[in-house]
Motif scaffolding. Structure first.
Motif, short mmCIF file in Angstrom:
data_model
loop_
_atom_site.label_atom_id
_atom_site.label_comp_id
_atom_site.label_asym_id
_atom_site.label_seq_id
_atom_site.Cartn_x
_atom_site.Cartn_y
_atom_site.Cartn_z
N PRO A 53 -3.65 -2.72 3.24
CA PRO A 53 -2.40 -3.08 3.56
C PRO A 53 -2.22 -4.73 3.82
O PRO A 53 -3.24 -5.13 4.13
CB PRO A 53 -1.81 -2.34 4.72
CG PRO A 53 -2.94 -1.99 5.31
CD PRO A 53 -3.90 -1.62 4.35
N ARG A 178 9.60 -6.43 2.47
CA ARG A 178 9.01 -5.18 1.74
C ARG A 178 8.68 -5.54 0.53
O ARG A 178 8.00 -4.49 -0.18
CB ARG A 178 10.00 -4.18 1.91
CG ARG A 178 10.19 -3.74 3.30
CD ARG A 178 9.07 -2.56 3.83
NE ARG A 178 8.10 -3.41 3.77
CZ ARG A 178 7.42 -4.22 4.72
NH1 ARG A 178 8.52 -4.55 5.98
NH2 ARG A 178 6.28 -4.85 4.86
N THR A 420 12.68 2.51 11.96
CA THR A 420 13.21 2.20 10.63
C THR A 420 14.82 2.33 10.54
O THR A 420 15.28 1.63 9.77
CB THR A 420 12.71 2.89 9.67
OG1 THR A 420 13.02 4.33 9.42
CG2 THR A 420 11.00 2.65 9.53
N ALA A 433 15.19 0.38 -1.14
CA ALA A 433 14.04 1.33 -1.14
C ALA A 433 13.54 1.60 -2.87
O ALA A 433 12.46 1.55 -3.06
CB ALA A 433 14.37 2.81 -0.65
N VAL A 436 11.75 -1.31 -3.78
CA VAL A 436 10.35 -1.43 -3.36
C VAL A 436 9.44 -0.29 -4.10
O VAL A 436 8.19 -0.61 -4.27
CB VAL A 436 10.21 -0.85 -1.89
CG1 VAL A 436 9.12 -0.57 -1.33
CG2 VAL A 436 10.83 -2.00 -1.02
N SER A 437 10.18 0.72 -4.47
CA SER A 437 9.50 1.73 -5.39
C SER A 437 8.96 1.28 -6.33
O SER A 437 7.87 1.51 -7.10
CB SER A 437 10.17 2.89 -5.40
OG SER A 437 10.49 3.70 -4.23
N ASP A 440 6.27 -2.20 -5.46
CA ASP A 440 5.15 -1.73 -4.69
C ASP A 440 5.07 -0.43 -4.32
O ASP A 440 5.12 -0.03 -3.27
CB ASP A 440 5.52 -2.63 -3.18
CG ASP A 440 4.42 -2.59 -2.35
OD1 ASP A 440 3.06 -2.31 -2.84
OD2 ASP A 440 4.54 -2.71 -1.02
N SER A 443 2.79 0.91 -1.50
CA SER A 443 3.02 0.40 -0.21
C SER A 443 2.28 -0.62 0.50
O SER A 443 1.92 -0.50 1.39
CB SER A 443 3.18 1.71 0.81
OG SER A 443 4.35 2.74 0.09
N GLY A 447 5.18 0.17 3.43
CA GLY A 447 5.45 1.70 3.27
C GLY A 447 6.98 1.73 3.28
O GLY A 447 7.78 0.85 2.75
N SER A 448 7.65 2.84 3.92
CA SER A 448 8.95 3.00 4.15
C SER A 448 9.78 1.80 4.25
O SER A 448 9.47 1.12 5.32
CB SER A 448 9.20 4.03 5.03
OG SER A 448 8.85 3.66 6.28
N TYR A 449 11.00 1.61 3.72
CA TYR A 449 11.71 0.33 3.82
C TYR A 449 12.65 0.18 5.03
O TYR A 449 12.86 1.14 5.63
CB TYR A 449 12.70 0.29 2.56
CG TYR A 449 13.26 -1.05 2.88
CD1 TYR A 449 14.39 -1.59 3.70
CD2 TYR A 449 12.77 -2.21 2.17
CE1 TYR A 449 14.90 -2.64 3.38
CE2 TYR A 449 13.19 -3.25 2.24
CZ TYR A 449 14.18 -3.70 3.06
OH TYR A 449 14.65 -4.92 3.20
#
Length: 456
Positions: A53, A178, A420, A433, A436-437, A440, A443, A447-449
């Motif tokens: 990461p 992100r 979050t 989100a 981001v998917s 990235d 992740s 990871g999760s937004y």
């Protein structure tokens, strides 16, 4: 570019600094001190290849929690500033502080939409939205971004503008980190060589009684915040203000008038004439005797003195509540919970929103909650207390404000990196989100937004 394993202290770059926030450990597997965009691109590509990461760090003010493992890219050496006075823009590097941008713009009678502290990283602050000293007149700092350069998870350096990458341009302005590592940014500047501003401070623990001559000998915090809320309903958009409340430690390092007192202050920034500024603040001075009053005309380069944020590194935890509106009863209860009887020192700041902050820019962005009337910020030093106790107190405050709450501010979450919720409205969060998917999928950047690894 210099690289070093961070778990071997002798191999870490000799001048590497962990940052302003000292409350959470920074222990990455590798530190990359980037000098230019190619260094960032190489570091991101290498991290992706290793499945590590990526964390980003400029000054370390906004660190949301501990950094354990992975690659830490420090951008502090990427601190260039180039001002174009004709087009009223500045090209800024990823690691530059607001103080340097202010100094570069000032000779031209221009100013950026900086925050209250000159030591904060300009790029990171802007990516989170950027609630500045002149926010009600000019809007969020993110509203004035013209273009960005960002390294995405595929190791590609992209120039992002409304024409070249419209989705990324929307997301990066208010969406945080992100989607990649921003290496540079072009921002708009505003005409603001001087302003009327400063603060007026009251002893909020005063009894509100009268001395032998019939004059007020003190005020209460409730009186100050009542007047402040009434006053905000009357001021023009060109006036930006906030209220703060905290008990100053009773130590020699504190200014004598403030030492050991529960101080409630109103901070003001106004670009109109000093005479009109004096007229506008007159109702505040009528509250009662002031401990200190620094309201005056000043060069914009002195704007940091309005808030006088501490310039030294320290440990702290912080969070925020974005409010549709605020009534005096809930405001007073908030001060009661966080005031002198609170289990730990807590700094309360209430920012008056509205004005230009409520207006979406011509090219829309991801800055949320335009309808908000106020932002309540809480910050507690961690020396002598623990995060669990601070969170318990903040939960009490959140319960009081829940009927008026819209969400939380991405820029003012310090230490709550495991949370979050609330940073964006549902529709904006869903769109972010999805981006981001797409950009990235592994992740790489968190990871999760909603959780920012940015260390501003």
């Amino acid at each position: 570019m210099s690289c070093a394993p961070a778990d071997v202290p002798a191999d870490v770059p000799a001048d590497f600094e962990t940052g302003f926030q000292t409350g959470f450990a920074i222990r990455p597997d590798l530190v990359v001190e980037a000098a230019h965009a190619d260094d960032v691109r190489t570091a991101v590509a290498d991290a992706a290849g290793r499945g590590l990461p990526v964390h980003v760090h400029a000054t370390g003010h906004g660190l949301p929690g501990a950094v354990e493992g992975g690659v830490l890219i420090s951008t502090r050496r990427m601190d260039s500033v180039e001002v174009d006075p004709v087009h009223r823009t500045a090209r800024i590097g990823a690691g530059v502080t607001w103080g340097r941008v202010i100094e570069a713009a000032a000779p031209h009678g221009l100013a950026p939409l900086n925050g209250s502290s000159p030591g904060v990283g300009a790029v990171s602050y802007t990516l989170g939205g950027g609630l500045g000293v002149l926010a009600r007149e000019f809007g969020y700092a993110a509203d004035h971004v013209r273009a960005l350069d960002v390294v995405t998870a595929d190791g590609v350096l992209r120039h992002v503008s409304p024409d070249s990458e419209p989705d990324l341009f929307w997301a990066l302005r208010g969406g945080g980190h992100r989607l990649g590592v921003v290496t540079g940014m072009e921002i708009g500047l505003v005409e603001a060589g001087r302003l009327y501003g400063g603060s007026i401070a009251f002893d909020g623990g005063g009894g509100g009684g009268r001395d032998g001559d019939g004059d007020r000998d003190g005020v209460t915090a409730a009186e100050v915040i009542h007047r402040y809320l009434e006053w905000t309903r009357t001021v023009p958009d060109a006036l930006t203000s906030s209220l703060s409340a905290l008990r100053f430690p009773d130590v020699p390092q504190m200014p004598e008038p403030m030492r050991g007192r529960y101080v409630v202050s109103v901070r003001v920034a106004y670009t109109g004439s000093p005479a009109e500024g004096e007229r506008l603040v007159a109702p505040l001075r009528e509250v009662g005797p002031a401990l200190a009053d620094s309201l005056r005309e000043m060069p914009y380069t002195d704007s940091h003195t309005i808030h006088s944020d501490p310039p030294f590194p320290h440990a702290y935890y912080g969070d925020s509540v974005v409010l549709g509106d605020l009534d005096a009863e809930r405001a007073v209860r908030t001060l009661e919970l966080t005031g002198p009887k609170a289990p730990m020192m807590t700094v309360v700041q209430l920012n008056h929103l509205g004005g230009a902050l409520a207006v979406r820019p011509a090219v829309d962005n991801a800055v949320p909650y335009r309808e908000a009337g106020f932002l309540l910020r809480l910050l507690s030093p961690l020396d002598g207390t623990d995060v669990a106790s601070v969170r318990a107190l903040y939960a009490e405050v959140a319960a009081v404000l829940a009927p008026l709450a819209l969400g939380r501010s991405l820029n003012f979450s310090f230490g709550g990196g495991d949370r979050t919720d609330g940073f964006h409205e549902a529709r904006t969060r869903k769109r972010l989100a999805g981006l981001v998917s797409r950009h990235d999928p592994a992740s790489l950047f968190g990871g999760s937004y909603g959780i920012s690894r940015d260390g501003r």
